[in-house]
Design an enzyme around this catalytic site. Structure first.
Site, PDB file in Angstrom:
ATOM      1  N   SER A 125      41.775  66.776  44.588  1.00 26.10           N
ATOM      2  CA  SER A 125      42.312  68.056  45.011  1.00 26.10           C
ATOM      3  C   SER A 125      42.499  68.963  43.776  1.00 26.10           C
ATOM      4  O   SER A 125      41.578  69.105  42.986  1.00 26.10           O
ATOM      5  CB  SER A 125      43.620  67.845  45.783  1.00 26.10           C
ATOM      6  OG  SER A 125      44.002  69.006  46.467  1.00 26.10           O
ATOM      7  N   ASP A 268      36.530  67.691  55.228  1.00 26.09           N
ATOM      8  CA  ASP A 268      37.564  68.420  54.483  1.00 26.09           C
ATOM      9  C   ASP A 268      37.639  69.873  54.964  1.00 26.09           C
ATOM     10  O   ASP A 268      36.652  70.609  54.895  1.00 26.09           O
ATOM     11  CB  ASP A 268      37.247  68.370  52.983  1.00 26.09           C
ATOM     12  CG  ASP A 268      38.436  68.724  52.102  1.00 26.09           C
ATOM     13  OD1 ASP A 268      39.333  69.453  52.570  1.00 26.09           O
ATOM     14  OD2 ASP A 268      38.464  68.276  50.940  1.00 26.09           O
ATOM     15  N   HIS A 301      40.893  66.443  54.360  1.00 23.21           N
ATOM     16  CA  HIS A 301      41.145  66.474  52.912  1.00 23.21           C
ATOM     17  C   HIS A 301      41.843  65.213  52.423  1.00 23.21           C
ATOM     18  O   HIS A 301      41.498  64.667  51.369  1.00 23.21           O
ATOM     19  CB  HIS A 301      41.988  67.708  52.584  1.00 23.21           C
ATOM     20  CG  HIS A 301      42.265  67.884  51.123  1.00 23.21           C
ATOM     21  ND1 HIS A 301      41.284  68.149  50.196  1.00 23.21           N
ATOM     22  CD2 HIS A 301      43.429  67.825  50.422  1.00 23.21           C
ATOM     23  CE1 HIS A 301      41.820  68.248  48.993  1.00 23.21           C
ATOM     24  NE2 HIS A 301      43.117  68.047  49.099  1.00 23.21           N
TER      25      HIS A 301
END
Length: 347
Positions: A125, A268, A301
């Site tokens: 991330s 995602d 995600h």
């Protein structure tokens, strides 16, 4: 053991000069005895990456993919992330900082710790985006760059979601709680929530279980994460730009000398897989030592934290390499492997 570097007179992108308190931890082998891996944490993560409470303990540890019996693992806390204090050091001027500033802070810290070469930079991330930024800033620093579930730029979609987060953080009566509830909806997917809750209601309060889950995550984060920290980290997500303002992202990425191993997630909804595949295809025309792996998951995600088996299978060949990169200049490292607090003065 948590240690700290004080970077004096750091000048950020907006020209403001201030002292920066950068905390960090070493795990595994001594930095003079093994290849060094820099691990960058995600938005609500920290430098505690392994051990019983380590947030990435399924990837990093004894006999794990990143084996601390073979490697030295270094993890910095992004300044202001709230781990063990100093969470309010950017309280007044957090919007003056870019992720490139954090990469520059890391680069200066590595220099003062006499770490001249890294075996790998890895992060997920925003931590992966920071890996991109540091590699672009110091193209010869790392042998391997592993950005996971991220991008080397802030897309319009990312900025839009972060703008909503910023609005909640600055206007809600319960800002961290409410912002986290919103964030969980784009960290997962409709399919993930459907599989987890199946439309069920709680027997006690008759609320949908998905509502209770959101409330739980909001309360959990509010109890361990400060408002200034969340504001800073959310803002930094909107400043990802390895081109340093030129918008020529491919040129900046092509200058990176190390092998790039992109890991994306097919579902995602935050950092889209399509963006990563476009980067891979376009960058591979300019740079030969680049690969891409895709985590297949319904969990969105957060799959980079959930689908550990897939992630391990992608990364194991990288960390089974036997080439050791040691740092000979270790005069600041004490005999027991700890490093004293040092002051860094920018030039």
């Amino acid at each position: 053991m948590l240690q700290e570097i004080k970077i004096e007179n750091f000048k950020n992108s907006a020209g403001t000069v201030q002292d920066i308190h950068l905390s960090y931890q070493f795990f595994g082998k001594k930095p003079t005895d093994a290849p060094i891996i820099l691990v960058n944490h995600a938005l609500t993560g920290n430098s505690l990456v392994t051990g019983s409470k380590g947030w990435w303990k399924d990837l990093i540890g004894k006999n794990r993919c990143i084996d601390i019996d073979r490697f030295c693992v270094l993890a910095f806390n992004i300044p202001g992330n709230g781990f063990k204090g100093h969470e309010d050091q950017f309280f007044e001027n957090y919007k003056e900082f870019r992720l490139r500033d954090i990469a520059e802070i890391q680069a200066q810290a590595l220099e003062k710790l006499n770490i001249l070469k890294l075996f790998a930079i890895i992060g997920g991330s925003i931590g992966g985006a920071l890996a991109w930024e540091l590699a672009a800033l110091k193209p010869e620093l790392a042998e391997n760059i592993i950005p996971i579930a991220c991008d080397y730029k802030s897309t319009d979609w990312l900025v839009a979601n972060c703008r909503i987060q910023d609005h909640i953080l600055n206007n809600s009566l319960d800002p961290v709680h409410d912002a986290r509830m919103h964030a969980m909806t784009f960290y997962r997917t409709p399919q993930s929530l459907a599989q987890k809750f199946e439309g069920k209601r709680n027997k006690d309060n008759q609320a949908f279980e998905v509502e209770n889950w959101l409330l739980h995550h909001g309360e959990k984060l509010k109890n361990r994460f400060t408002l200034p920290s969340y504001k800073l980290m959310n803002h930094l997500l909107t400043t990802i730009d390895i081109s340093d303002g030129s918008q020529n992202y491919l040129e900046a990425a092509s200058r990176i000398k190390g092998d790039i191993h992109i890991v994306t997630v097919n579902s995602d909804l935050f950092f889209l897989a399509e963006e990563n595949w476009n980067t891979y295809v376009e960058l591979s025309l300019l740079k030969g030592n680049i690969s891409i792996h895709e985590i297949r998951s319904i969990h969105g995600h957060d799959a980079f934290l959930i689908e550990t088996g897939q992630l391990n299978s992608f990364l194991k060949p990288v960390f089974q390499q036997t080439k050791a990169i040691l740092n000979n200049n270790s005069s600041r490292i004490t005999r027991d492997g700890s490093i004293d607090t040092v002051n860094i003065t920018t030039r």
